[in-house]
Scaffold this motif. Structure first.
Motif, PDB file in Angstrom:
ATOM      1  N   ILE A 114     -15.317  15.720   0.472  1.00 30.28           N
ATOM      2  CA  ILE A 114     -14.948  14.604   0.786  1.00 30.28           C
ATOM      3  C   ILE A 114     -13.916  14.616   2.011  1.00 30.28           C
ATOM      4  CG2 ILE A 114     -12.285  13.245  -0.266  1.00 30.28           C
ATOM      5  CD1 ILE A 114     -13.586  14.183  -2.760  1.00 30.28           C
ATOM      6  N   ARG A 115     -13.992  15.302   2.310  1.00 29.77           N
ATOM      7  CA  ARG A 115     -13.356  15.678   4.021  1.00 29.77           C
ATOM      8  C   ARG A 115     -13.987  15.406   5.168  1.00 29.77           C
ATOM      9  NH1 ARG A 115      -8.678  16.250   7.073  1.00 29.77           N
ATOM     10  NH2 ARG A 115      -8.639  16.704   8.972  1.00 29.77           N
ATOM     11  N   GLN A 116     -15.000  16.249   4.511  1.00 29.48           N
ATOM     12  CA  GLN A 116     -16.306  15.689   5.486  1.00 29.48           C
ATOM     13  C   GLN A 116     -16.788  14.189   5.737  1.00 29.48           C
ATOM     14  OE1 GLN A 116     -19.426  18.811   6.309  1.00 29.48           O
ATOM     15  NE2 GLN A 116     -17.884  20.534   6.465  1.00 29.48           N
ATOM     16  N   THR A 117     -16.485  13.713   4.590  1.00 31.03           N
ATOM     17  CA  THR A 117     -17.481  12.230   5.193  1.00 31.03           C
ATOM     18  C   THR A 117     -16.130  11.059   5.331  1.00 31.03           C
ATOM     19  OG1 THR A 117     -18.008  13.145   3.044  1.00 31.03           O
ATOM     20  CG2 THR A 117     -18.037  10.186   3.171  1.00 31.03           C
ATOM     21  N   ASN A 118     -14.972  11.602   5.163  1.00 28.59           N
ATOM     22  CA  ASN A 118     -13.633  10.673   5.579  1.00 28.59           C
ATOM     23  C   ASN A 118     -13.926  10.848   6.908  1.00 28.59           C
ATOM     24  OD1 ASN A 118     -12.984   9.787   3.602  1.00 28.59           O
ATOM     25  ND2 ASN A 118     -11.614  11.478   2.947  1.00 28.59           N
ATOM     26  N   GLN A 119     -13.648  12.046   8.227  1.00 23.17           N
ATOM     27  CA  GLN A 119     -14.115  12.825   9.259  1.00 23.17           C
ATOM     28  C   GLN A 119     -14.731  12.054   9.781  1.00 23.17           C
ATOM     29  OE1 GLN A 119     -11.565  13.711   9.301  1.00 23.17           O
ATOM     30  NE2 GLN A 119     -11.210  15.450  10.519  1.00 23.17           N
ATOM     31  N   LEU A 120     -16.611  11.879   9.074  1.00 23.37           N
ATOM     32  CA  LEU A 120     -17.688  11.518  10.346  1.00 23.37           C
ATOM     33  C   LEU A 120     -16.939  10.593  10.254  1.00 23.37           C
ATOM     34  CD1 LEU A 120     -19.980  13.701   8.687  1.00 23.37           C
ATOM     35  CD2 LEU A 120     -19.436  13.007  10.897  1.00 23.37           C
ATOM     36  N   LEU A 121     -16.386   9.872   8.861  1.00 29.38           N
ATOM     37  CA  LEU A 121     -16.201   7.710   8.911  1.00 29.38           C
ATOM     38  C   LEU A 121     -15.075   7.424  10.192  1.00 29.38           C
ATOM     39  CD1 LEU A 121     -16.643   6.907   5.204  1.00 29.38           C
ATOM     40  CD2 LEU A 121     -18.139   6.465   7.578  1.00 29.38           C
ATOM     41  N   ALA A 122     -14.224   8.148   9.772  1.00 30.67           N
ATOM     42  CA  ALA A 122     -13.008   8.071  11.102  1.00 30.67           C
ATOM     43  C   ALA A 122     -13.559   8.213  12.241  1.00 30.67           C
ATOM     44  CB  ALA A 122     -11.476   9.320  10.882  1.00 30.67           C
ATOM     45  N   LEU A 123     -14.405   9.313  12.554  1.00 27.77           N
ATOM     46  CA  LEU A 123     -14.737   9.275  13.957  1.00 27.77           C
ATOM     47  C   LEU A 123     -15.561   8.310  14.359  1.00 27.77           C
ATOM     48  CD1 LEU A 123     -15.249  11.409  15.969  1.00 27.77           C
ATOM     49  CD2 LEU A 123     -17.591  12.226  15.338  1.00 27.77           C
ATOM     50  N   ALA A 124     -16.470   7.525  13.750  1.00 21.89           N
ATOM     51  CA  ALA A 124     -17.654   6.677  14.285  1.00 21.89           C
ATOM     52  C   ALA A 124     -16.844   5.087  14.306  1.00 21.89           C
ATOM     53  CB  ALA A 124     -19.238   6.420  12.751  1.00 21.89           C
ATOM     54  N   ARG A 125     -15.443   5.204  13.097  1.00 21.00           N
ATOM     55  CA  ARG A 125     -14.342   4.051  13.763  1.00 21.00           C
ATOM     56  C   ARG A 125     -13.822   4.331  15.020  1.00 21.00           C
ATOM     57  NH1 ARG A 125     -12.070   4.746   8.194  1.00 21.00           N
ATOM     58  NH2 ARG A 125     -10.941   6.177   9.169  1.00 21.00           N
ATOM     59  N   ALA A 126     -13.385   5.187  14.941  1.00 19.39           N
ATOM     60  CA  ALA A 126     -12.496   5.374  16.666  1.00 19.39           C
ATOM     61  C   ALA A 126     -13.234   5.379  17.917  1.00 19.39           C
ATOM     62  CB  ALA A 126     -12.092   7.056  16.523  1.00 19.39           C
ATOM     63  N   GLU A 127     -14.867   5.347  17.656  1.00 19.09           N
ATOM     64  CA  GLU A 127     -15.752   5.497  19.115  1.00 19.09           C
ATOM     65  C   GLU A 127     -15.206   4.672  19.720  1.00 19.09           C
ATOM     66  OE1 GLU A 127     -20.199   5.789  18.591  1.00 19.09           O
ATOM     67  OE2 GLU A 127     -19.825   8.143  17.826  1.00 19.09           O
ATOM     68  N   PRO A 128     -15.082   5.508  21.774  1.00 12.04           N
ATOM     69  CA  PRO A 128     -14.307   4.038  22.246  1.00 12.04           C
ATOM     70  C   PRO A 128     -16.253   2.899  22.047  1.00 12.04           C
ATOM     71  CG  PRO A 128     -13.701   6.777  22.771  1.00 12.04           C
ATOM     72  CD  PRO A 128     -14.745   6.452  21.332  1.00 12.04           C
ATOM     73  N   GLU A 129     -16.736   3.570  22.625  1.00 15.70           N
ATOM     74  CA  GLU A 129     -18.452   2.027  22.755  1.00 15.70           C
ATOM     75  C   GLU A 129     -17.571   1.329  21.477  1.00 15.70           C
ATOM     76  OE1 GLU A 129     -20.303   6.024  23.271  1.00 15.70           O
ATOM     77  OE2 GLU A 129     -18.032   5.297  23.628  1.00 15.70           O
ATOM     78  N   HIS A 130     -17.998   1.399  20.468  1.00 17.99           N
ATOM     79  CA  HIS A 130     -17.100   0.086  19.194  1.00 17.99           C
ATOM     80  C   HIS A 130     -15.892  -0.273  18.916  1.00 17.99           C
ATOM     81  CE1 HIS A 130     -22.015   1.172  19.133  1.00 17.99           C
ATOM     82  NE2 HIS A 130     -21.121   2.295  19.106  1.00 17.99           N
ATOM     83  N   PHE A 131     -15.169   0.220  19.477  1.00 15.35           N
ATOM     84  CA  PHE A 131     -13.617  -0.517  19.455  1.00 15.35           C
ATOM     85  C   PHE A 131     -13.179  -1.663  20.033  1.00 15.35           C
ATOM     86  CE2 PHE A 131      -9.010  -0.130  19.542  1.00 15.35           C
ATOM     87  CZ  PHE A 131      -8.820  -0.559  18.452  1.00 15.35           C
ATOM     88  N   GLU A 132     -12.873  -2.454  19.040  1.00 13.54           N
ATOM     89  CA  GLU A 132     -12.457  -3.704  19.819  1.00 13.54           C
ATOM     90  C   GLU A 132     -11.138  -3.985  20.151  1.00 13.54           C
ATOM     91  OE1 GLU A 132     -13.276  -6.764  16.825  1.00 13.54           O
ATOM     92  OE2 GLU A 132     -15.099  -5.219  16.174  1.00 13.54           O
ATOM     93  N   LYS A 133     -10.370  -4.279  21.238  1.00  9.58           N
ATOM     94  CA  LYS A 133      -9.252  -3.914  21.773  1.00  9.58           C
ATOM     95  C   LYS A 133      -8.160  -5.088  21.135  1.00  9.58           C
ATOM     96  CE  LYS A 133      -8.841  -1.359  25.879  1.00  9.58           C
ATOM     97  NZ  LYS A 133     -10.250  -0.691  25.868  1.00  9.58           N
ATOM     98  N   THR A 134      -8.926  -6.366  20.928  1.00 15.37           N
ATOM     99  CA  THR A 134      -9.002  -7.240  20.028  1.00 15.37           C
ATOM    100  C   THR A 134      -7.796  -7.035  19.099  1.00 15.37           C
ATOM    101  OG1 THR A 134     -10.791  -7.764  18.859  1.00 15.37           O
ATOM    102  CG2 THR A 134     -10.091  -9.328  20.609  1.00 15.37           C
ATOM    103  N   ARG A 135      -8.093  -5.507  18.217  1.00 18.99           N
ATOM    104  CA  ARG A 135      -7.309  -5.138  17.260  1.00 18.99           C
ATOM    105  C   ARG A 135      -6.071  -4.943  18.046  1.00 18.99           C
ATOM    106  NH1 ARG A 135     -11.738  -2.415  14.408  1.00 18.99           N
ATOM    107  NH2 ARG A 135     -10.805  -0.404  14.641  1.00 18.99           N
ATOM    108  N   LEU A 136      -5.817  -4.688  18.535  1.00 20.87           N
ATOM    109  CA  LEU A 136      -4.748  -3.677  18.795  1.00 20.87           C
ATOM    110  C   LEU A 136      -3.652  -4.752  19.135  1.00 20.87           C
ATOM    111  CD1 LEU A 136      -5.207  -1.904  22.779  1.00 20.87           C
ATOM    112  CD2 LEU A 136      -5.651  -1.190  20.203  1.00 20.87           C
ATOM    113  N   GLU A 137      -2.474  -3.961  18.357  1.00 19.35           N
ATOM    114  CA  GLU A 137      -1.301  -4.889  17.695  1.00 19.35           C
ATOM    115  C   GLU A 137       0.220  -3.852  18.072  1.00 19.35           C
ATOM    116  OE1 GLU A 137      -1.871  -6.636  14.141  1.00 19.35           O
ATOM    117  OE2 GLU A 137      -2.206  -3.451  13.453  1.00 19.35           O
ATOM    118  N   PRO A 138       1.461  -4.231  18.316  1.00 21.89           N
ATOM    119  CA  PRO A 138       2.488  -3.450  18.017  1.00 21.89           C
ATOM    120  C   PRO A 138       2.564  -2.792  17.197  1.00 21.89           C
ATOM    121  CG  PRO A 138       2.964  -5.922  18.687  1.00 21.89           C
ATOM    122  CD  PRO A 138       2.181  -5.937  18.368  1.00 21.89           C
ATOM    123  N   VAL A 139       2.501  -1.367  16.900  1.00 23.90           N
ATOM    124  CA  VAL A 139       2.525  -0.840  15.996  1.00 23.90           C
ATOM    125  C   VAL A 139       3.835   0.205  16.513  1.00 23.90           C
ATOM    126  CG1 VAL A 139       1.597   0.665  14.039  1.00 23.90           C
ATOM    127  CG2 VAL A 139       0.258  -0.528  15.287  1.00 23.90           C
TER     128      VAL A 139
END
Ligand code: ATP
Ligand code: MG
Length: 461
Positions: free
Chosen positions: A289-314
């Motif tokens: 479970i941990r590894q699956t989550n980590q792999l998915l998190a890694l894929a989500r965070a890959e800078p090339e696939h990240f859309e800047k439009t999602r940034l908002e004040p957090v």
């Protein structure tokens, strides 16, 4: 390297210069020919004036040229005039010696004009056959040949002046043509430049089609094709995100179900051996479970696939609070003192990714700190502007073994783990670095302020 500009310049400037050169030659000829004719005309006039002074003195041809008249004839500012008069039998009866005569065999019954050299000076020579008014006996004395020669100094001066003026003019004209062509070509290429600027300004995730308005129609097919490609890339990125979301959903649910079942089975197992086997299966499932989550998190965070439009004040402080609550139980099981010192800190970001980042840092701190230690999470805004979205720092400090300075860069790489005894995928810090990157933040590893342990700082711009 091929350049449209150079091609255009080559195909425009070379012909223009050639035409220019030909034009220059033509202008030179047009300007020079009348001058040449005028010079020759003046020679003819001098010869005619000599002819008018010829007379037939009793069967002997005579030239009646008083000194004053000769002075007038020869007077010239820059050039010298020479002449000679021959009678019908070829005897020289007056004038200068050694005037270059036409080549033997050249027709001698008409007027002749040619260039020659007299006493090492270039001269222009005119030979004019002359006849005295006809007489009944047709004595040979009635025919004469007048040779007039003039040096070419003035002619050459005028020729050189003409040439200089023409060269200057041609130079100016050529420079102006090159300048105009250069300007025209640069101007014509402006749309390409604009296109390049537009493309350069884009980040890897800005896949909006290029604007077709204001575009010359020659570029339209290229831009159309490029927009088609952008569309495909965009569709690919979207499909990838969709796939990740599907994988996350498809894997997490059955894995969570499996874990619950194993927990249930483990609680009911009375036989020691089976209980142990169930416990192993449970641990493996948890790791999966941990590894699956980590792999998915890694894929989500890959800078090339990240859309800047999602940034908002957090509000980073609230995210940290939620995350700490999640780890309280784990920390207390390991008798680790988990604390936080939070000041309001708002950053531009993606809350889910930031949560992944915080979770990974706290998870590492608790996991690698031996029982009885302490972990402190803190956040501080940049001096002077608390609560505003203006950057700040997130720090996770522990009292564990720390990370040796020479490995501080390496641990951020994927699948790198310093110690093989622990069960981890080696992806946590790679995820942390990717998430920091898409937020424009910087990751630093240092020593804990107490001297023992690691200190992870994420500095937001
Ligand atoms: N706070 C810490 N103190 C000491 N060592 C650490 C700390 N955090 C990370 N490390 C070392 O860095 C390595 C890499 O950490 P990372 O989080 O990337 O992977 P992991 O924890 O092994 O696996 P996971 O992907 O499950 O987090 C760890 O294996 C550990 O050796
Ligand atoms: Mg980790």
């Amino acid at each position: 390297m091929s350049s449209i500009r150079l091609r255009l310049l080559k195909w425009l400037i070379a012909p223009i210069l050639l035409i220019n050169l030909a034009g220059g030659g033509l202008v030179y000829m047009l300007a020079w020919t009348p001058a040449q004719l005028a010079f020759d005309q003046s020679l003819a006039e001098a010869a005619a004036s000599l002819g008018a002074r010829l007379s037939d003195g009793g069967g002997q041809l005579q030239l009646d040229l008083p000194a004053l008249a000769e002075a007038v004839l020869r007077s010239d500012d820059s050039d010298s005039l020479y002449f000679a008069v021959y009678d019908g039998a070829g005897r020289q009866i007056a004038g200068d010696r050694d005037l270059p005569l036409p080549a033997p065999g050249a027709a001698s019954n008409g007027q002749q004009l040619y260039d020659g050299v007299r006493q090492q000076q270039a001269v222009r020579i005119l030979v004019l056959p002359w006849s005295l008014p006809a007489r009944a006996d047709k004595a040979p004395a009635s025919r004469a040949r007048i040779v007039v020669a003039r040096t070419l100094r003035q002619r050459q001066q005028i020729q050189q002046a003409t040439l200089r003026a023409l060269l200057l003019l041609e130079g100016l004209f050529a420079a102006a043509s090159i300048g105009l062509v250069w300007f025209g070509v640069s101007n014509g290429l402006l749309p390409l430049q604009r296109l390049r600027t537009d493309l350069n300004r884009r980040e890897g995730d800005q896949l909006a089609p290029l604007a077709l308005a204001d575009l010359p129609h020659e570029l339209e097919p290229v831009v159309h094709a490029f927009n088609g490609l952008l569309e495909k890339v965009g569709a690919g990125a979207q499909a990838r995100q969709q796939f990740l979301a599907n994988v996350a959903h498809q894997l997490r649910t059955p894995l969570a179900g499996l874990k619950t079942q194993l927990e249930w089975l483990g609680a009911r197992q009375s036989e020691a051996e089976s209980a142990q086997s169930v416990q192993l299966m449970l641990a493996t499932t948890e790791r999966m479970i941990r590894q699956t989550n980590q792999l998915l998190a890694l894929a989500r965070a890959e800078p090339e696939h990240f859309e800047k439009t999602r940034l908002e004040p957090v509000a980073l402080h609230s995210l940290i609070e939620q995350s700490v609550q999640l780890f309280v139980e784990l920390a207390s099981r390991k008798q680790i003192d988990l604390g936080f010192e939070l000041q309001p800190l708002i950053v531009q970001g993606d809350r889910f990714l930031l949560r992944d980042l915080i979770d990974n840092l706290i998870d590492n701190a608790i996991r690698y700190t031996p029982p009885g230690g302490s972990v402190t999470v803190s956040c501080v805004p940049q001096a002077g502007q608390p609560g505003r979205s203006s950057g700040g720092m997130l720090v996770v400090e522990d009292s564990g073994p720390g990370i040796p300075p020479e490995r501080r860069e390496q641990v951020f790489s994927r699948f790198v783990r310093l110690d093989d005894r622990s069960s981890g995928s080696g992806l946590g810090l790679a995820i942390v670095r990717d998430i920091a990157t898409v937020h424009g933040a910087e990751c630093r590893i240092g020593d804990a302020s107490t001297g023992q342990g690691a200190r992870f700082s994420i500095i937001f711009p």
